[in-house]
Motif scaffolding. Structure first.
Motif, PDB file in Angstrom:
ATOM      1  N   GLY A 123      31.065  49.961  24.442  1.00 22.04           N
ATOM      2  CA  GLY A 123      31.359  49.695  25.842  1.00 22.04           C
ATOM      3  C   GLY A 123      31.047  48.264  26.252  1.00 22.04           C
ATOM      4  O   GLY A 123      30.455  47.485  25.491  1.00 22.04           O
ATOM      5  N   HIS A 124      31.473  47.919  27.465  1.00 18.65           N
ATOM      6  CA  HIS A 124      31.226  46.594  28.014  1.00 18.65           C
ATOM      7  C   HIS A 124      29.888  46.558  28.750  1.00 18.65           C
ATOM      8  O   HIS A 124      29.588  47.435  29.559  1.00 18.65           O
ATOM      9  CB  HIS A 124      32.331  46.206  29.006  1.00 18.65           C
ATOM     10  N   TRP A 125      29.122  45.521  28.456  1.00 19.36           N
ATOM     11  CA  TRP A 125      27.843  45.286  29.118  1.00 19.36           C
ATOM     12  C   TRP A 125      27.856  43.878  29.717  1.00 19.36           C
ATOM     13  O   TRP A 125      28.407  42.951  29.124  1.00 19.36           O
ATOM     14  CB  TRP A 125      26.687  45.382  28.134  1.00 19.36           C
ATOM     15  N   ALA A 126      27.226  43.731  30.881  1.00 15.15           N
ATOM     16  CA  ALA A 126      26.977  42.404  31.449  1.00 15.15           C
ATOM     17  C   ALA A 126      25.550  42.045  31.092  1.00 15.15           C
ATOM     18  O   ALA A 126      24.627  42.823  31.360  1.00 15.15           O
ATOM     19  CB  ALA A 126      27.160  42.420  32.960  1.00 15.15           C
ATOM     20  N   CYS A 127      25.342  40.902  30.462  1.00 16.18           N
ATOM     21  CA  CYS A 127      23.985  40.564  30.035  1.00 16.18           C
ATOM     22  C   CYS A 127      23.684  39.096  30.270  1.00 16.18           C
ATOM     23  O   CYS A 127      24.583  38.255  30.349  1.00 16.18           O
ATOM     24  CB  CYS A 127      23.779  40.932  28.575  1.00 16.18           C
ATOM     25  N   ILE A 128      22.402  38.839  30.419  1.00 14.71           N
ATOM     26  CA  ILE A 128      21.958  37.475  30.645  1.00 14.71           C
ATOM     27  C   ILE A 128      20.668  37.242  29.869  1.00 14.71           C
ATOM     28  O   ILE A 128      19.784  38.105  29.848  1.00 14.71           O
ATOM     29  CB  ILE A 128      21.764  37.179  32.149  1.00 14.71           C
ATOM     30  N   TYR A 149      25.772  39.923  40.600  1.00 14.59           N
ATOM     31  CA  TYR A 149      27.057  40.253  39.966  1.00 14.59           C
ATOM     32  C   TYR A 149      27.548  41.625  40.428  1.00 14.59           C
ATOM     33  O   TYR A 149      28.723  41.788  40.776  1.00 14.59           O
ATOM     34  CB  TYR A 149      26.900  40.227  38.446  1.00 14.59           C
ATOM     35  N   ILE A 150      26.657  42.610  40.447  1.00 11.55           N
ATOM     36  CA  ILE A 150      27.028  43.959  40.887  1.00 11.55           C
ATOM     37  C   ILE A 150      27.474  43.934  42.345  1.00 11.55           C
ATOM     38  O   ILE A 150      28.418  44.635  42.736  1.00 11.55           O
ATOM     39  CB  ILE A 150      25.837  44.922  40.725  1.00 11.55           C
ATOM     40  N   CYS A 151      26.812  43.117  43.158  1.00 12.44           N
ATOM     41  CA  CYS A 151      27.038  43.096  44.604  1.00 12.44           C
ATOM     42  C   CYS A 151      27.931  41.939  45.025  1.00 12.44           C
ATOM     43  O   CYS A 151      27.481  41.003  45.698  1.00 12.44           O
ATOM     44  CB  CYS A 151      25.705  43.047  45.338  1.00 12.44           C
ATOM     45  N   GLN A 152      29.178  41.942  44.579  1.00 11.66           N
ATOM     46  CA  GLN A 152      30.244  41.066  45.065  1.00 11.66           C
ATOM     47  C   GLN A 152      30.384  39.711  44.386  1.00 11.66           C
ATOM     48  O   GLN A 152      31.422  39.069  44.537  1.00 11.66           O
ATOM     49  CB  GLN A 152      30.150  40.841  46.578  1.00 11.66           C
ATOM     50  N   GLN A 153      29.375  39.225  43.654  1.00 13.89           N
ATOM     51  CA  GLN A 153      29.556  37.936  42.993  1.00 13.89           C
ATOM     52  C   GLN A 153      30.281  38.143  41.673  1.00 13.89           C
ATOM     53  O   GLN A 153      29.751  37.923  40.578  1.00 13.89           O
ATOM     54  CB  GLN A 153      28.212  37.223  42.822  1.00 13.89           C
ATOM     55  N   ASN A 154      31.526  38.616  41.812  1.00 14.32           N
ATOM     56  CA  ASN A 154      32.387  38.914  40.674  1.00 14.32           C
ATOM     57  C   ASN A 154      33.827  38.672  41.085  1.00 14.32           C
ATOM     58  O   ASN A 154      34.105  38.445  42.270  1.00 14.32           O
ATOM     59  CB  ASN A 154      32.175  40.368  40.213  1.00 14.32           C
ATOM     60  N   SER A 155      34.735  38.704  40.136  1.00 17.46           N
ATOM     61  CA  SER A 155      36.130  38.353  40.418  1.00 17.46           C
ATOM     62  C   SER A 155      36.816  39.323  41.371  1.00 17.46           C
ATOM     63  O   SER A 155      37.836  38.978  41.969  1.00 17.46           O
ATOM     64  CB  SER A 155      36.920  38.259  39.107  1.00 17.46           C
ATOM     65  N   LEU A 156      36.282  40.529  41.547  1.00 16.19           N
ATOM     66  CA  LEU A 156      36.854  41.476  42.512  1.00 16.19           C
ATOM     67  C   LEU A 156      36.316  41.242  43.912  1.00 16.19           C
ATOM     68  O   LEU A 156      36.899  41.684  44.900  1.00 16.19           O
ATOM     69  CB  LEU A 156      36.551  42.922  42.094  1.00 16.19           C
ATOM     70  N   GLY A 157      35.164  40.577  44.000  1.00 10.84           N
ATOM     71  CA  GLY A 157      34.529  40.373  45.295  1.00 10.84           C
ATOM     72  C   GLY A 157      34.092  41.675  45.924  1.00 10.84           C
ATOM     73  O   GLY A 157      34.052  41.809  47.149  1.00 10.84           O
ATOM     74  N   ASP A 158      33.735  42.659  45.090  1.00  4.88           N
ATOM     75  CA  ASP A 158      33.419  43.994  45.584  1.00  4.88           C
ATOM     76  C   ASP A 158      32.159  44.522  44.911  1.00  4.88           C
ATOM     77  O   ASP A 158      31.749  44.030  43.852  1.00  4.88           O
ATOM     78  CB  ASP A 158      34.601  44.932  45.299  1.00  4.88           C
ATOM     79  N   ARG A 199      34.999  39.551  36.210  1.00  7.91           N
ATOM     80  CA  ARG A 199      34.341  38.359  35.705  1.00  7.91           C
ATOM     81  C   ARG A 199      33.170  37.963  36.609  1.00  7.91           C
ATOM     82  O   ARG A 199      33.297  37.960  37.835  1.00  7.91           O
ATOM     83  CB  ARG A 199      35.327  37.186  35.613  1.00  7.91           C
ATOM     84  N   PRO A 200      32.040  37.612  36.034  1.00  8.05           N
ATOM     85  CA  PRO A 200      30.893  37.177  36.840  1.00  8.05           C
ATOM     86  C   PRO A 200      31.118  35.780  37.423  1.00  8.05           C
ATOM     87  O   PRO A 200      31.729  34.921  36.787  1.00  8.05           O
ATOM     88  CB  PRO A 200      29.732  37.147  35.840  1.00  8.05           C
ATOM     89  N   THR A 201      30.615  35.557  38.628  1.00 11.25           N
ATOM     90  CA  THR A 201      30.609  34.215  39.196  1.00 11.25           C
ATOM     91  C   THR A 201      29.573  33.353  38.491  1.00 11.25           C
ATOM     92  O   THR A 201      29.777  32.162  38.287  1.00 11.25           O
ATOM     93  CB  THR A 201      30.292  34.290  40.710  1.00 11.25           C
ATOM     94  N   ASP A 202      28.463  33.964  38.116  1.00 10.58           N
ATOM     95  CA  ASP A 202      27.382  33.291  37.394  1.00 10.58           C
ATOM     96  C   ASP A 202      27.833  33.052  35.950  1.00 10.58           C
ATOM     97  O   ASP A 202      28.034  33.998  35.188  1.00 10.58           O
ATOM     98  CB  ASP A 202      26.131  34.181  37.429  1.00 10.58           C
ATOM     99  N   SER A 203      27.957  31.798  35.565  1.00 11.73           N
ATOM    100  CA  SER A 203      28.483  31.466  34.236  1.00 11.73           C
ATOM    101  C   SER A 203      27.532  31.867  33.102  1.00 11.73           C
ATOM    102  O   SER A 203      27.944  31.927  31.945  1.00 11.73           O
ATOM    103  CB  SER A 203      28.776  29.966  34.144  1.00 11.73           C
ATOM    104  N   GLU A 204      26.266  32.142  33.412  1.00 11.22           N
ATOM    105  CA  GLU A 204      25.308  32.529  32.374  1.00 11.22           C
ATOM    106  C   GLU A 204      25.284  34.031  32.119  1.00 11.22           C
ATOM    107  O   GLU A 204      24.636  34.492  31.184  1.00 11.22           O
ATOM    108  CB  GLU A 204      23.912  32.023  32.740  1.00 11.22           C
ATOM    109  N   ILE A 205      25.997  34.798  32.951  1.00  8.61           N
ATOM    110  CA  ILE A 205      26.136  36.236  32.695  1.00  8.61           C
ATOM    111  C   ILE A 205      27.351  36.424  31.799  1.00  8.61           C
ATOM    112  O   ILE A 205      28.458  35.996  32.125  1.00  8.61           O
ATOM    113  CB  ILE A 205      26.307  37.028  33.999  1.00  8.61           C
ATOM    114  N   LEU A 206      27.147  37.046  30.664  1.00  5.22           N
ATOM    115  CA  LEU A 206      28.217  37.261  29.702  1.00  5.22           C
ATOM    116  C   LEU A 206      28.648  38.719  29.703  1.00  5.22           C
ATOM    117  O   LEU A 206      27.808  39.619  29.799  1.00  5.22           O
ATOM    118  CB  LEU A 206      27.745  36.874  28.292  1.00  5.22           C
ATOM    119  N   ILE A 207      29.949  38.954  29.590  1.00  2.00           N
ATOM    120  CA  ILE A 207      30.471  40.312  29.429  1.00  2.00           C
ATOM    121  C   ILE A 207      30.754  40.499  27.947  1.00  2.00           C
ATOM    122  O   ILE A 207      31.568  39.788  27.367  1.00  2.00           O
ATOM    123  CB  ILE A 207      31.767  40.545  30.238  1.00  2.00           C
ATOM    124  N   GLU A 208      30.047  41.424  27.330  1.00  4.79           N
ATOM    125  CA  GLU A 208      30.177  41.632  25.892  1.00  4.79           C
ATOM    126  C   GLU A 208      30.513  43.085  25.579  1.00  4.79           C
ATOM    127  O   GLU A 208      30.115  43.994  26.307  1.00  4.79           O
ATOM    128  CB  GLU A 208      28.876  41.261  25.187  1.00  4.79           C
TER     129      GLU A 208
END
Length: 274
Positions: A123-128, A149-158, A199-208
Motif C-alpha cells: 500500500g501507499h504510505w506518506a512518510c517523513i 498533509y492529512i488536513c488540506q495541505q495536499n493536492s486535493l486541498g481536502d 500529493r503533499p505540499t510539504d516536499s519532505e513528505i514522500l509517498i511510497e
C-alpha cells in the motif's frame, strides 16, 4: 519499507494493545478536550458562533502547546487549523480506518498472548524522515507535519481521513543498545486514496509504495522513548522462537493512541526478512 529510507521490507502488522504514560500528542486527549470544552458552540448568532469557534481553536492550540512543552516540543500557531480539523473529524474510533492486515498466528503461554504474526498488504504510505535531538521530539514534529498533509495541505486541498496506527521506524546500532536519531514517521493512506494518493505540499513528505510485509508484533504499555524502545526490542527478541528470522537494525513502533495518554496503546513490530 525500505530499510535504508522511509520504507519497510518484510511483512506487516496491525492490531491493538494498550500502554500507559506520557509521550507525544495525537488524538485521545483532543477528543476528551473537545467534548468538554467545545460543546457549547452553535447556540448563538453567526457572529457569536464565529467568535466561539475562534476561541475554541485558540484553546485547542494552547492545550497542545501546554502538552508539548512537557516533551520539549514547540507547537507553532499555524497548527491551529490542522488541530481543529483533526479534532472535529475524529470523534470516536469509528472515524479512523485501521491499516489492513491478516492474522497468521498467535503465540501464547499460560493463556497470555506473547506476540502475533501478521501480514500487511502492499500500500501507499506518506512518510517523513526526522532527525531531532530526542525520539519524542522526532515523532511529535513528524506527526504534526503529517497532520498538515492529512488536513488540506495536499493536492486535493481536502481532509484525507485518519488511519491507525501511525508508525515510526527506528534504527539501532549492531548491539541494539542505541537508537539512531534518524526516525521515520509514517501514515497509511485511507482506502479511497490508495489508487491515487494526493500529493503533499510539504516536499519532505514522500509517498511510497511499501510491499506486503510480515511482522511479529507485541503490545506494550507506557512511554515510548529511547530507553523503553530498547527494552521492548530486547523483550521481543527473547520471546521469539527464531529471532534471527527478523532481527536486524530496523524496528517499528505502532501507536494507536496519544503518546501523552496515561493508558497509551503501542506495539513493537519486528519485520520478517524477505
Amino acid at each position: 519499507m525500505d530499510r535504508g529510507g522511509c520504507q519497510m521490507s518484510g511483512g506487516g502488522s496491525g492490531g491493538r494493545i494498550e500502554p500507559s504514560q506520557p509521550e507525544m500528542i495525537t488524538l485521545e486527549d483532543l477528543e476528551s478536550f473537545s467534548e468538554d470544552q467545545l460543546s457549547d458552540s452553535g447556540n448563538g448568532s453567526l457572529e457569536e458562533e464565529a467568535e466561539t469557534m475562534e476561541e475554541d481553536d485558540e484553546r485547542l492550540l494552547r492545550y497542545w502547546q501546554d502538552v508539548a512543552r512537557g516533551h520539549q516540543v514547540e507547537v507553532s500557531p499555524d497548527m491551529a487549523e490542522p488541530i481543529q480539523q483533526l479534532t472535529t473529524n475524529n470523534q470516536g474510533q469509528s472515524q479512523r480506518e485501521p491499516v489492513p492486515f491478516s492474522l497468521l498466528a498467535r503465540k501464547e503461554k499460560c493463556g497470555q498472548l506473547l506476540y502475533e504474526k501478521r501480514t500487511y498488504e502492499k500500500g501507499h504510505w506518506a512518510c517523513i524522515m526526522m532527525r531531532e535531538d530526542t525520539y519524542e521530539q522526532s515523532i511529535c514534529y513528524g506527526f504534526m507535519r503529517i497532520m498538515k498533509y492529512i488536513c488540506q495541505q495536499n493536492s486535493l486541498g481536502d481532509y484525507l481521513g485518519m488511519t491507525l496506527p501511525i508508525i515510526t521506524v527506528v534504527r539501532t546500532d549492531e548491539n541494539h543498545s542505541v537508537i539512531s536519531r534518524d526516525v521515520t514517521v509514517a501514515y497509511f493512506l485511507p482506502t479511497e486514496h490508495q489508487a491515487q494518493p494526493p500529493r503533499p505540499t510539504d516536499s519532505e513528505i514522500l509517498i511510497e509504495i511499501w510491499p506486503a510485509t510480515t511482522v511479529y508484533t507485541r503490545a506494550f504499555t507506557g512511554a515510548t522513548n529511547e530507553v523503553t524502545i530498547i527494552d521492548q526490542i530486547n523483550t521481543m527478541a527473547e520471546l521469539l522462537d527464531s529471532p534471527g528470522l527478523c532481527f536486524n537494525d530496523s524496528f517499528i513502533i505502532a501507536g494507536y493512541t496519544n503518546p501523552a495518554h496515561s493508558n497509551r496503546v503501542n506495539e513493537i513490530w519486528f519485520l520478517e526478512r524477505p
